[in-house]
Design a protein around this motif. Structure first.
Motif, PDB file in Angstrom:
ATOM      1  N   ALA A 124       6.253 109.141  -4.261  1.00  0.00           N
ATOM      2  CA  ALA A 124       6.255 108.980  -2.967  1.00  0.00           C
ATOM      3  C   ALA A 124       5.663 110.279  -2.016  1.00  0.00           C
ATOM      4  O   ALA A 124       6.129 110.436  -0.948  1.00  0.00           O
ATOM      5  CB  ALA A 124       7.526 108.425  -2.113  1.00  0.00           C
ATOM      6  N   PRO A 159      18.779  96.483   9.249  1.00  0.00           N
ATOM      7  CA  PRO A 159      18.563  97.333  10.247  1.00  0.00           C
ATOM      8  C   PRO A 159      17.651  98.349   9.816  1.00  0.00           C
ATOM      9  O   PRO A 159      17.208  98.654   8.455  1.00  0.00           O
ATOM     10  CB  PRO A 159      19.887  98.087  10.419  1.00  0.00           C
ATOM     11  CG  PRO A 159      20.587  97.670   9.009  1.00  0.00           C
ATOM     12  CD  PRO A 159      20.101  96.479   8.783  1.00  0.00           C
ATOM     13  N   ASN A 160      17.275  99.642  10.356  1.00  0.00           N
ATOM     14  CA  ASN A 160      16.563 100.754   9.913  1.00  0.00           C
ATOM     15  C   ASN A 160      17.017 101.404   8.753  1.00  0.00           C
ATOM     16  O   ASN A 160      18.344 101.499   8.774  1.00  0.00           O
ATOM     17  CB  ASN A 160      16.281 101.708  11.026  1.00  0.00           C
ATOM     18  CG  ASN A 160      15.374 101.246  12.289  1.00  0.00           C
ATOM     19  OD1 ASN A 160      14.597 100.290  11.861  1.00  0.00           O
ATOM     20  ND2 ASN A 160      15.508 101.882  13.392  1.00  0.00           N
ATOM     21  N   GLY A 161      16.377 101.633   7.827  1.00  0.00           N
ATOM     22  CA  GLY A 161      16.943 102.466   6.530  1.00  0.00           C
ATOM     23  C   GLY A 161      17.438 101.565   5.590  1.00  0.00           C
ATOM     24  O   GLY A 161      17.936 101.994   4.549  1.00  0.00           O
ATOM     25  N   GLY A 212      15.872  99.537   3.502  1.00  0.00           N
ATOM     26  CA  GLY A 212      15.158  99.679   2.444  1.00  0.00           C
ATOM     27  C   GLY A 212      14.014  98.495   2.563  1.00  0.00           C
ATOM     28  O   GLY A 212      13.163  98.270   1.380  1.00  0.00           O
ATOM     29  N   LYS A 213      13.811  98.020   3.550  1.00  0.00           N
ATOM     30  CA  LYS A 213      12.500  96.904   3.758  1.00  0.00           C
ATOM     31  C   LYS A 213      11.198  97.489   3.391  1.00  0.00           C
ATOM     32  O   LYS A 213      10.378  97.052   2.445  1.00  0.00           O
ATOM     33  CB  LYS A 213      12.436  96.295   5.088  1.00  0.00           C
ATOM     34  CG  LYS A 213      14.191  95.635   5.650  1.00  0.00           C
ATOM     35  CD  LYS A 213      14.039  95.398   6.960  1.00  0.00           C
ATOM     36  CE  LYS A 213      13.583  96.301   8.246  1.00  0.00           C
ATOM     37  NZ  LYS A 213      14.560  97.324   8.498  1.00  0.00           N
ATOM     38  N   VAL A 266      18.076 109.921  -2.578  1.00  0.00           N
ATOM     39  CA  VAL A 266      18.286 108.879  -1.553  1.00  0.00           C
ATOM     40  C   VAL A 266      18.056 107.480  -2.231  1.00  0.00           C
ATOM     41  O   VAL A 266      16.852 107.102  -2.828  1.00  0.00           O
ATOM     42  CB  VAL A 266      17.527 109.029  -0.325  1.00  0.00           C
ATOM     43  CG1 VAL A 266      17.713 107.678   0.483  1.00  0.00           C
ATOM     44  CG2 VAL A 266      17.590 110.332   0.249  1.00  0.00           C
ATOM     45  N   TYR A 296      14.711 107.803  -3.965  1.00  0.00           N
ATOM     46  CA  TYR A 296      13.454 108.966  -3.504  1.00  0.00           C
ATOM     47  C   TYR A 296      14.362 110.349  -3.676  1.00  0.00           C
ATOM     48  O   TYR A 296      15.582 110.337  -3.670  1.00  0.00           O
ATOM     49  CB  TYR A 296      13.299 108.930  -1.904  1.00  0.00           C
ATOM     50  CG  TYR A 296      12.723 107.734  -1.327  1.00  0.00           C
ATOM     51  CD1 TYR A 296      11.305 107.642  -1.726  1.00  0.00           C
ATOM     52  CD2 TYR A 296      12.998 106.575  -0.866  1.00  0.00           C
ATOM     53  CE1 TYR A 296      10.513 106.633  -1.420  1.00  0.00           C
ATOM     54  CE2 TYR A 296      12.459 105.582  -0.304  1.00  0.00           C
ATOM     55  CZ  TYR A 296      11.008 105.369  -0.601  1.00  0.00           C
ATOM     56  OH  TYR A 296      10.369 104.445  -0.187  1.00  0.00           O
ATOM     57  N   THR A 320      10.313 100.080   1.648  1.00  0.00           N
ATOM     58  CA  THR A 320      10.424 100.447   0.433  1.00  0.00           C
ATOM     59  C   THR A 320       9.876  99.377  -0.414  1.00  0.00           C
ATOM     60  O   THR A 320       9.153  99.396  -1.500  1.00  0.00           O
ATOM     61  CB  THR A 320      11.541 101.198  -0.142  1.00  0.00           C
ATOM     62  OG1 THR A 320      12.078 102.152   0.683  1.00  0.00           O
ATOM     63  CG2 THR A 320      11.582 101.872  -1.657  1.00  0.00           C
ATOM     64  N   ALA A 377      17.309 104.046  -1.923  1.00  0.00           N
ATOM     65  CA  ALA A 377      16.634 103.451  -0.632  1.00  0.00           C
ATOM     66  C   ALA A 377      16.895 101.935  -1.346  1.00  0.00           C
ATOM     67  O   ALA A 377      17.283 101.209  -0.331  1.00  0.00           O
ATOM     68  CB  ALA A 377      15.427 103.639  -0.407  1.00  0.00           C
TER      69      ALA A 377
HETATM   70  N1  LIG Z   1       9.264 109.077   1.310  1.00  0.00           N
HETATM   71  C1  LIG Z   1      10.577 108.983   1.382  1.00  0.00           C
HETATM   72  N2  LIG Z   1      11.257 110.264   0.908  1.00  0.00           N
HETATM   73  C2  LIG Z   1      12.756 110.212   1.013  1.00  0.00           C
HETATM   74  N3  LIG Z   1      13.198 109.218   1.621  1.00  0.00           N
HETATM   75  C3  LIG Z   1      12.746 108.158   1.989  1.00  0.00           C
HETATM   76  C4  LIG Z   1      11.137 107.950   2.085  1.00  0.00           C
HETATM   77  N4  LIG Z   1      10.989 106.861   2.449  1.00  0.00           N
HETATM   78  C5  LIG Z   1      12.146 106.300   2.635  1.00  0.00           C
HETATM   79  N5  LIG Z   1      13.257 106.904   2.674  1.00  0.00           N
HETATM   80  C6  LIG Z   1      14.517 106.772   2.813  1.00  0.00           C
HETATM   81  O1  LIG Z   1      14.868 105.531   2.090  1.00  0.00           O
HETATM   82  C7  LIG Z   1      15.803 104.700   3.072  1.00  0.00           C
HETATM   83  C8  LIG Z   1      15.205 103.290   3.119  1.00  0.00           C
HETATM   84  O2  LIG Z   1      13.905 103.375   4.006  1.00  0.00           O
HETATM   85  P1  LIG Z   1      12.837 102.465   4.167  1.00  0.00           P
HETATM   86  O3  LIG Z   1      12.500 101.483   2.956  1.00  0.00           O
HETATM   87  O4  LIG Z   1      11.810 102.843   4.949  1.00  0.00           O
HETATM   88  O5  LIG Z   1      13.780 101.466   5.119  1.00  0.00           O
HETATM   89  P2  LIG Z   1      13.339 100.187   6.233  1.00  0.00           P
HETATM   90  O6  LIG Z   1      12.078 100.088   6.332  1.00  0.00           O
HETATM   91  O7  LIG Z   1      14.351  99.219   5.992  1.00  0.00           O
HETATM   92  O8  LIG Z   1      13.599 100.890   7.542  1.00  0.00           O
HETATM   93  C9  LIG Z   1      15.966 105.311   4.123  1.00  0.00           C
HETATM   94  O9  LIG Z   1      17.290 106.073   4.106  1.00  0.00           O
HETATM   95  C10 LIG Z   1      15.014 106.318   4.182  1.00  0.00           C
HETATM   96  O10 LIG Z   1      15.285 107.460   4.992  1.00  0.00           O
END
Ligand SMILES: Nc1ncnc2c1ncn2[C@@H]1O[C@H](COP(=O)(O)OP(=O)(O)O)[C@@H](O)[C@H]1O
Ligand SMILES: [Mg+2]
Lengths: 321, 261
Positions: B256, A48-50, A52-53, A27, A13, A55, A29
């Motif tokens: 995104a 855990p949170n973040g 990449g699930k 980032v 991202y 995504t 992800a």
């Molecule tokens: N639209 C976005 N723009 C920027 N960063 C993003 C976006 N969506 C997710 N992220 C970042 O990507 C990483 C993975 O996010 P995410 O896939 O939501 O993880 P999970 O679902 O495992 O909690 C995190 O660090 C999150 O902050």
């Protein structure tokens, strides 16, 4: 042929910060994820949170393009064969949002029945079945704005199944539900696999993955750090044992002293109200209890118990590695 | 077949889902209340200044009232997907995009027609305005074309609203702009050339002129050029709106940028 295949999947991202001096930040992800899910399997992405699930799911349901790598669902490429994929997959993103608040649950479903091209004469029966499946029958004429968290989640699931997809993606389906609601939902999910669907589910609850999934990939910072059946994952860190010792007030230096005992793999301190629990993971076949207790001399000690490692222990060990 | 249903049935459901002022109280006070007071306001200012008769203001404002639906309702019916977080689930369906997008305009056009009818009725009842029954069908046809064209502009605002937050500010600006530059209350030749040019590039301008002529007794045949221009302008806005919607959709997958759930 696997139903879901991801090969070296990556997604970065790009975010910008600052209004005047704009800086871009990348980032990563998802950083090279490969896995395959077979027909009828319930596959879990645990992390855990973040991690990449979400995504990964967004890429698989065609809402996001991968930055690199490729993925196929039922043999259709998620970048090129978008319509083919969309026709065949359903997804449920957890959360309060994503529903038309002013419409009834029924009208929310009707709308998506149209968008998925469910023939008019089949819609009534299909919607009734789904309402029944998720336990919303009788409440479908109420506006969604009055729905509880659990009802919304069940409506999300009904919507995800509207077009009877062969593959269903569930992103943290029990997030924010009360224990009873979460248990009912897990039963619904389990029922879906019996109906022959292929499911990919994400969760950060270990016990949920353990209870539901045939196989699990543990995801940490965009990478799969372990994959296998819940049992195999337990065995990876297994062979060992867990000793829990209740203590009343213990300092960090004492904990470090315990970590130095031979045969001890890790020591975690959990606050449990008045008491603290030392969760000591040890190698198999070594008796460390006397050494532990000796180093705790002078501290008030409560209950001492032994247990087999759980998936949670495996998970904590993997994610911390 | 599926696309036709997405257009018709889907359009109606999404209208009910996304158009904020559909509840009776907000509909009466906003959707009908604003055009009504606007009509009276300009008619009485016109009388006070002694510039034009009531009929000029009734026809102008009653046709411009289609913008209440065409601009505001249309903007909301697209842009509110963002507000509800429903854009991602909708875009993840295989639904025909043109049917999905344009279907939302149909209820809006019908609503705009109704609002305009109420405004004309108010003019007949409250002001010095009369309309022989024989002229009503032709006038209705003119209003229909104008409402559709205005809705085309509304679609463009709706598309923009998928990217820009608070797009209703833009809808406000356009709505009040049309009061000035579209010949609704001020004849076009009073305006400086650049404002006239803006007016001619907007929907409403040609429709309002056609409506005045038809209300004055001219047949549809006499205003067909105006109507064709009005329809062409509306179609051009709708086309740009759809292109923008598709660009945002495709770009959203890459950057995104469209998912807000
Ligand atoms: N639209 C976005 N723009 C920027 N960063 C993003 C976006 N969506 C997710 N992220 C970042 O990507 C990483 C993975 O996010 P995410 O896939 O939501 O993880 P999970 O679902 O495992 O909690 C995190 O660090 C999150 O902050
Ligand atoms: Mg997530």
């Amino acid at each position: 042929m696997a139903v879901i295949e991801a090969e070296e999947l990556r997604r970065t991202y790009r975010t910008t910060t600052g209004a005047l001096r704009r800086r871009t930040l990348d980032v990563e992800a998802v950083r090279g994820v490969t896995f395959a899910v077979e027909r009828g399997e319930l596959y879990g992405l645990l992390g855990p949170n973040g991690a990449g699930k979400t995504t990964i799911i967004k890429v698989l349901v065609t809402l996001l393009l991968p930055t690199a790598g490729s993925a196929r669902v039922l043999g259709h490429d998620v970048v090129r064969d978008v319509r083919e994929v969309r026709r065949r997959v359903g997804f449920v993103f957890g959360g309060e949002r994503g529903l038309y608040e002013r419409l009834s649950g029924l009208d929310n479903l009707r709308y998506f029945a149209e968008l998925y091209g469910v023939p008019a004469r089949e819609q009534g029966r299909r919607i009734a079945e789904l309402l029944d499946l998720v336990g919303l029958s009788g409440r479908e004429r109420e506006r969604v704005e009055g729905y509880s968290r659990g009802m919304r989640q069940r409506l999300h699931i009904a919507r995800g199944l509207m077009h009877d997809p062969e593959v269903l993606f569930l992103d943290e389906p029990t997030l924010g539900l009360d224990p009873v609601g979460a248990r009912e939902l897990r039963q619904t999910v389990a029922g879906l696999t019996e109906a022959g669907k292929t499911l990919l589910l994400t969760t950060h609850y270990m016990f949920e993955a353990d209870a539901l999934c045939d196989r699990i990939a543990v995801l940490s910072r965009g990478r799969i750090v372990a994959e296998g059946t819940p049992r195999a994952l337990k065995e990876r860190v297994g062979g060992g044992r867990v000793i829990e010792v209740e203590v009343f007030g213990i300092g960090e230096e004492r904990v470090d002293a315990l970590r130095a005992v031979g045969g001890v793999r890790s020591v975690a301190v959990e606050e449990r109200g008045q008491v603290q629990a030392l969760v000591v993971r040890t190698d198999a076949g070594v008796e460390v209890t006397p050494a532990l207790l000796a180093r705790l001399a002078g501290t008030t000690i409560g209950r001492v118990s032994y247990r087999e490692p759980t998936l949670e222990d495996a998970y904590v060990a993997l994610v911390e590695e | 077949m599926a696309a036709a249903r997405v257009f018709l049935v889907g359009g109606v459901i999404s209208y009910r889902a996304l158009f904020n002022w559909i509840r009776p109280l907000s509909y009466a006070t906003t959707m009908l209340g604003i055009p009504l007071f606007q009509l009276l306001f300009f008619a009485y200012v016109g009388r006070f200044a002694g510039v034009r008769d009531d009929a000029f203001f009734v026809v102008g404002n009653a046709v411009q009232a289609t913008a209440m639906g065409g601009l505001y309702a249309m903007t909301m019916t697209v842009a509110n997907e963002r507000f509800f977080g429903t854009l991602a689930p909708v875009l993840a369906t295989p639904a025909n995009r043109l049917a999905l997008f344009l279907g939302r305009a149909l209820p809006v056009v019908l609503n705009a027609l109704a609002v305009s009818a109420v405004a004309f009725a108010a003019g007949l009842l409250l002001l010095d305005f009369s309309l022989p029954a024989a002229r009503v069908p032709a006038l209705a046809a003119v209003v229909l074309v104008t409402a559709t064209a205005t809705t085309g502009l509304g679609l463009l605002l709706g598309s923009l609203g998928l990217r820009v937050r608070d797009v209703l500010f833009a809808s406000n600006l356009v709505y009040f702009g049309t009061l000035l530059v579209c010949g609704v209350n001020v004849p076009l030749d009073v305006l400086p050339p650049w404002l006239q040019a803006v007016g001619r590039a907007l929907p409403l301008t040609h429709g309002v002129e056609a409506a005045r002529r038809v209300a004055g007794g001219e047949g549809l045949g006499g205003v067909d050029g105006l109507l064709a221009t009005e329809a062409g302008i509306g179609a051009a806005y709708a086309l740009v709106a759809f292109a923008l919607f598709r660009v945002f959709e495709l770009e959203g997958r890459r950057r995104a940028s469209l998912e807000t759930y």
